[in-house]
Write a protein that holds these residues in place. Structure first.
Motif, PDB file in Angstrom:
ATOM      1  N   PRO A  75      62.634  82.994 -26.235  1.00  0.00           N
ATOM      2  CA  PRO A  75      63.987  83.522 -26.423  1.00  0.00           C
ATOM      3  C   PRO A  75      64.664  84.025 -25.158  1.00  0.00           C
ATOM      4  O   PRO A  75      65.881  84.110 -25.133  1.00  0.00           O
ATOM      5  N   ASP A  76      63.877  84.362 -24.101  1.00  0.00           N
ATOM      6  CA  ASP A  76      64.602  84.832 -22.913  1.00  0.00           C
ATOM      7  C   ASP A  76      65.312  83.683 -22.205  1.00  0.00           C
ATOM      8  O   ASP A  76      66.173  83.918 -21.357  1.00  0.00           O
ATOM      9  N   MET A  77      64.982  82.454 -22.563  1.00  0.00           N
ATOM     10  CA  MET A  77      65.731  81.319 -22.023  1.00  0.00           C
ATOM     11  C   MET A  77      66.838  80.987 -23.029  1.00  0.00           C
ATOM     12  O   MET A  77      66.588  80.387 -24.087  1.00  0.00           O
ATOM     13  N   LEU A  78      68.045  81.412 -22.714  1.00  0.00           N
ATOM     14  CA  LEU A  78      69.199  81.145 -23.577  1.00  0.00           C
ATOM     15  C   LEU A  78      69.746  79.784 -23.179  1.00  0.00           C
ATOM     16  O   LEU A  78      70.161  79.584 -22.037  1.00  0.00           O
ATOM     17  N   MET A  79      69.699  78.839 -24.108  1.00  0.00           N
ATOM     18  CA  MET A  79      70.040  77.461 -23.771  1.00  0.00           C
ATOM     19  C   MET A  79      71.343  77.106 -24.473  1.00  0.00           C
ATOM     20  O   MET A  79      71.397  76.969 -25.689  1.00  0.00           O
ATOM     21  N   ASP A  80      72.383  76.986 -23.670  1.00  0.00           N
ATOM     22  CA  ASP A  80      73.737  76.779 -24.178  1.00  0.00           C
ATOM     23  C   ASP A  80      74.009  75.281 -24.211  1.00  0.00           C
ATOM     24  O   ASP A  80      74.140  74.652 -23.156  1.00  0.00           O
ATOM     25  N   ALA A  81      74.055  74.725 -25.411  1.00  0.00           N
ATOM     26  CA  ALA A  81      74.218  73.281 -25.531  1.00  0.00           C
ATOM     27  C   ALA A  81      74.842  72.957 -26.880  1.00  0.00           C
ATOM     28  O   ALA A  81      74.739  73.728 -27.828  1.00  0.00           O
ATOM     29  N   GLU A  82      75.483  71.805 -26.963  1.00  0.00           N
ATOM     30  CA  GLU A  82      76.048  71.341 -28.220  1.00  0.00           C
ATOM     31  C   GLU A  82      75.785  69.848 -28.376  1.00  0.00           C
ATOM     32  O   GLU A  82      76.315  69.083 -27.598  1.00  0.00           O
ATOM     33  N   PRO A  83      74.948  69.361 -29.313  1.00  0.00           N
ATOM     34  CA  PRO A  83      74.134  70.169 -30.210  1.00  0.00           C
ATOM     35  C   PRO A  83      73.130  71.031 -29.431  1.00  0.00           C
ATOM     36  O   PRO A  83      72.851  70.769 -28.264  1.00  0.00           O
ATOM     37  N   GLY A  84      72.574  72.031 -30.128  1.00  0.00           N
ATOM     38  CA  GLY A  84      71.664  72.983 -29.487  1.00  0.00           C
ATOM     39  C   GLY A  84      70.428  72.303 -28.905  1.00  0.00           C
ATOM     40  O   GLY A  84      70.073  71.183 -29.287  1.00  0.00           O
TER      41      GLY A  84
END
Ligand code: G1P
Length: 294
Positions: free
Chosen positions: A132-141
């Motif tokens: 969880p400390d790696m916040l991965m901003d993507a679409e789709p996730g």
């Protein structure tokens, strides 16, 4: 092919790089714009079809369970005052009954040990691991992208991305083989991996960035309790041990990662998430510009 229904989220880390902020607040509850970091990661998991979240917690992290539960006094208070929008935001991240489990990792023996603590709850099915400390901003996730790859090729999927120059030794690094069809050439078979390679010995510049789809056989390897880099039981070593038994693929995902275990990563994530919130973007931009001008 069995569906990926469960995710393991190791949250027991001490948050050493972000002390003293993480001294009394679990680092995964530190704020990223409008909610705790962990809530963004759970939302990514839900969007990918995860039905059950297994948190591996440590001492002093009861606030994580409390976050994903009703806060009756607070909710009653907001309700009485007619603060319906805030009330909805407070309730937005609540799980349905039985959607979450919490397992205590009783000693800080490493990421592999944390994942192993979930073995009975996972059972005999493929599962996701989300750091969880790696916040991965993507679409789709990022996890949705990993599951799409899993549905195409099966086996184990490890999400990777290029390491910043000179930083590969801080991570798990993969060695790559053939390119799989589709996925714009971003899905490749793995031929090896190494946790925290000595500088100059990295087999590639692609690091394991924080989302995995794993077959349950990895628990057999984790059971040995073998210590690796830093004297810890490493997930990377257990995966390497399974490489001959199951195929492993590295997916270079399409998105931006914020390492929120680090103050600068958390700062960047906060600015980025505020700027892309349609309800706040203009005010957030003005606020950032004011700070930059001062
Ligand atoms: C862990 C993993 C490593 C991965 C990294 C990503 O390392 O062991 O393979 O690259 O997370 O953040 P840690 O950050 O716990 O040292």
């Amino acid at each position: 092919m069995k569906k990926v229904r469960k995710a393991v989220l190791p949250v027991a880390g001490l948050g050493t790089r972000i002390l003293p902020a993480a001294k009394t607040t679990p680092k995964n509850l530190l704020n990223v714009w409008d909610r705790p970091l962990l809530a963004h990661v759970v939302a990514e998991g839900r969007a990918a079809g995860i039905e059950h979240f297994v948190f591996i917690t440590g001492r002093g992290q009861g606030a994580i369970e409390d976050y994903f539960d009703h806060a009756y006094e607070l909710e009653a208070n907001l309700e009485a005052k007619g603060r319906t929008e805030i009330l909805a935001a407070v309730r937005a991240d609540l799980p349905s009954s039985g959607e979450m489990s919490f397992v205590r990792q009783m000693a800080p023996l490493g990421l592999g040990h944390a994942v192993w603590c979930a073995r009975d709850l996972i059972g005999d099915e493929p599962f996701a691991v989300m750091l969880p400390d790696m916040l991965m901003d993507a679409e789709p996730g990022a996890l949705s992208q990993a599951i799409a790859a899993y549905e195409a090729v099966g086996g184990n999927i490890v999400v990777v991305e290029p390491a910043p120059p000179g930083e590969a030794h801080k991570y798990g690094i993969v060695a790559l083989g053939e390119t799989s069809p589709g996925f714009d050439g971003r899905l490749k078979s793995m031929t090896g991996m190494v946790e925290k390679p000595a500088p100059g010995t990295e087999p590639s510049n692609l690091f394991i960035s924080g989302r995995y789809i794993l077959q349950p056989g990895v628990f057999d390897s984790l059971a040995s309790g073998k210590r690796g880099a830093g004297g810890e039981i490493q997930l990377t070593d257990a995966m390497l041990d399974r490489l001959g038994a199951d195929p492993f693929y590295a997916l270079e995902y399409d998105g931006v990662t914020y390492d929120c275990g680090d103050p600068l990563g958390l700062l960047r994530a906060n600015v980025a998430y505020a700027l892309r919130d349609p309800a706040a973007a203009d005010r957030a931009r003005a606020a950032v510009e004011t700070v930059l001008r001062a």
